[in-house]
Design a protein around this motif. Sequence first.
Motif, mmCIF file in Angstrom:
data_model
loop_
_atom_site.group_PDB
_atom_site.id
_atom_site.type_symbol
_atom_site.label_atom_id
_atom_site.label_comp_id
_atom_site.label_asym_id
_atom_site.label_seq_id
_atom_site.Cartn_x
_atom_site.Cartn_y
_atom_site.Cartn_z
ATOM 1 N N TYR A 1 0.999 -1.372 0.065
ATOM 2 C CA TYR A 1 0.043 -0.090 0.180
ATOM 3 C C TYR A 1 1.032 1.110 -0.013
ATOM 4 C CZ TYR A 1 -4.149 3.122 0.829
ATOM 5 O OH TYR A 1 -4.791 4.089 0.812
ATOM 6 N N VAL A 2 0.819 2.026 -0.980
ATOM 7 C CA VAL A 2 1.639 3.295 -0.901
ATOM 8 C C VAL A 2 0.593 4.646 -0.922
ATOM 9 C CG1 VAL A 2 2.919 4.712 -2.479
ATOM 10 C CG2 VAL A 2 3.542 2.146 -2.731
ATOM 11 N N LEU A 3 0.978 5.351 0.243
ATOM 12 C CA LEU A 3 0.373 6.476 0.476
ATOM 13 C C LEU A 3 1.173 7.791 0.005
ATOM 14 C CD1 LEU A 3 -1.699 8.562 1.351
ATOM 15 C CD2 LEU A 3 -1.276 8.146 3.783
ATOM 16 N N ALA A 4 1.066 8.322 -1.124
ATOM 17 C CA ALA A 4 1.824 9.215 -1.656
ATOM 18 C C ALA A 4 1.399 10.649 -1.232
ATOM 19 C CB ALA A 4 1.943 8.990 -3.133
ATOM 20 N N ILE A 5 2.275 11.271 -0.489
ATOM 21 C CA ILE A 5 1.779 12.803 0.109
ATOM 22 C C ILE A 5 2.703 13.819 -0.517
ATOM 23 C CG2 ILE A 5 1.535 14.283 2.040
ATOM 24 C CD1 ILE A 5 0.480 11.952 3.458
ATOM 25 N N ASP A 6 2.521 14.716 -1.317
ATOM 26 C CA ASP A 6 3.110 15.599 -2.177
ATOM 27 C C ASP A 6 2.842 16.965 -1.662
ATOM 28 O OD1 ASP A 6 5.092 13.767 -3.963
ATOM 29 O OD2 ASP A 6 3.107 13.496 -4.754
ATOM 30 N N GLY A 7 3.593 17.997 -1.870
ATOM 31 C CA GLY A 7 3.220 19.482 -1.767
ATOM 32 C C GLY A 7 4.360 20.219 -1.360
ATOM 33 N N PRO A 8 4.268 21.610 -1.342
ATOM 34 C CA PRO A 8 5.396 22.499 -1.087
ATOM 35 C C PRO A 8 6.000 22.657 0.175
ATOM 36 C CG PRO A 8 3.204 23.633 -1.331
ATOM 37 C CD PRO A 8 2.901 22.296 -1.516
ATOM 38 N N ALA A 9 6.853 23.377 0.279
ATOM 39 C CA ALA A 9 7.614 23.192 1.725
ATOM 40 C C ALA A 9 6.877 23.949 2.787
ATOM 41 C CB ALA A 9 8.835 24.210 1.716
ATOM 42 N N GLY A 10 6.610 23.181 3.992
ATOM 43 C CA GLY A 10 5.898 23.714 4.980
ATOM 44 C C GLY A 10 4.420 23.400 4.881
ATOM 45 N N SER A 11 3.858 22.727 4.121
ATOM 46 C CA SER A 11 2.559 22.323 3.996
ATOM 47 C C SER A 11 2.326 21.059 4.823
ATOM 48 C CB SER A 11 2.048 21.881 2.413
ATOM 49 O OG SER A 11 2.961 20.663 2.018
ATOM 50 N N GLY A 12 3.343 20.554 5.576
ATOM 51 C CA GLY A 12 2.829 19.557 6.616
ATOM 52 C C GLY A 12 3.064 18.093 6.363
ATOM 53 N N LYS A 13 3.802 17.971 5.047
ATOM 54 C CA LYS A 13 4.094 16.800 4.727
ATOM 55 C C LYS A 13 4.647 15.659 5.719
ATOM 56 C CE LYS A 13 6.638 17.863 1.280
ATOM 57 N NZ LYS A 13 6.587 19.185 1.731
ATOM 58 N N SER A 14 5.747 16.193 5.968
ATOM 59 C CA SER A 14 6.574 15.263 7.184
ATOM 60 C C SER A 14 5.839 15.009 8.410
ATOM 61 C CB SER A 14 7.961 15.812 7.138
ATOM 62 O OG SER A 14 7.909 16.889 7.851
#
Length: 217
Positions: free
Chosen positions: A4-17
């Motif tokens: 199961y791959v949950l891909a989370i993308d977005g710009p710096a500081g969007s809360g990804k990590s």
Amino acid sequence: MKRYVLAIDGPAGSGKSTVSKLVAKKLDGFVYLDTGAMYRMITYKCLENNIQVEEIEKIKKILEETNFDIKEDKFFLDNKDVSFDIRTKEVTSNVSKYAAVKIIREKLVDIQRKISEGKKIVIDGRDIGTVVFPDAELKIFLVASPEERANRRVKDYESKGIKADYNETLKEIIKRDKLDSEREESPLKKAEDAIELDTSKLTIDEVVEKILSYMKI
Ligand code: CDP
Ligand code: CDP
């Protein structure tokens, strides 16, 4: 075990990590992979060795010789723990340049796919849903206003005892957004089938709950 791959993308500081780590923790058997940290590792190594982005042969050699390792929350380059060194302002302001180099992306994407093979994984970055795993089981694209993201970054720096100026941080974020989304190789962009979530006015827990509700597993 089914992948199961949950891909989370977005710009710096969007809360990804922050969000990715929490989602992985809440789910049984999931691991988390921070691909931004991998681009930071190679950037750190190039800066240490005074290698410029144009020096493709030297970069190739570095990529062949370097051993990248990730153990739990820590990042190792040739067995040296560089978890702190890869978060400095110097690495942050240079990483987008190195991340635009084709051979660097090819090598790191290859490693990312190998690490993820057969796993249940939350993986965050800029091109996960578009390039690394176009067939991911779920794709999330996190966004937030540049001002909110700069505020978050200043707080992050201050919590580590590092002084940060809001206007300078905002400028840096806008510059990195531009470099990351306008580059030729795997630019930052929302995959067509990704769910976009604006986190500007959401708490971390609200974002985590929303993602878990989309997962249906
Ligand atoms: O944590 P922050 O959002 O500041 O950035 P990061 O996720 O650590 O990523 C640092 C940089 O690596 C980004 O600005 C991109 O230039 C690059 N990156 C990328 O090109 N592709 C990825 N999958 C992840 C990061
Ligand atoms: O990985 P990325 O650069 O996308 O963002 P991050 O490092 O996870 O988040 C940047 C900061 O924003 C962290 O200090 C988070 O605690 C905070 N944050 C927040 O205040 N509200 C959210 N909804 C998400 C993150």
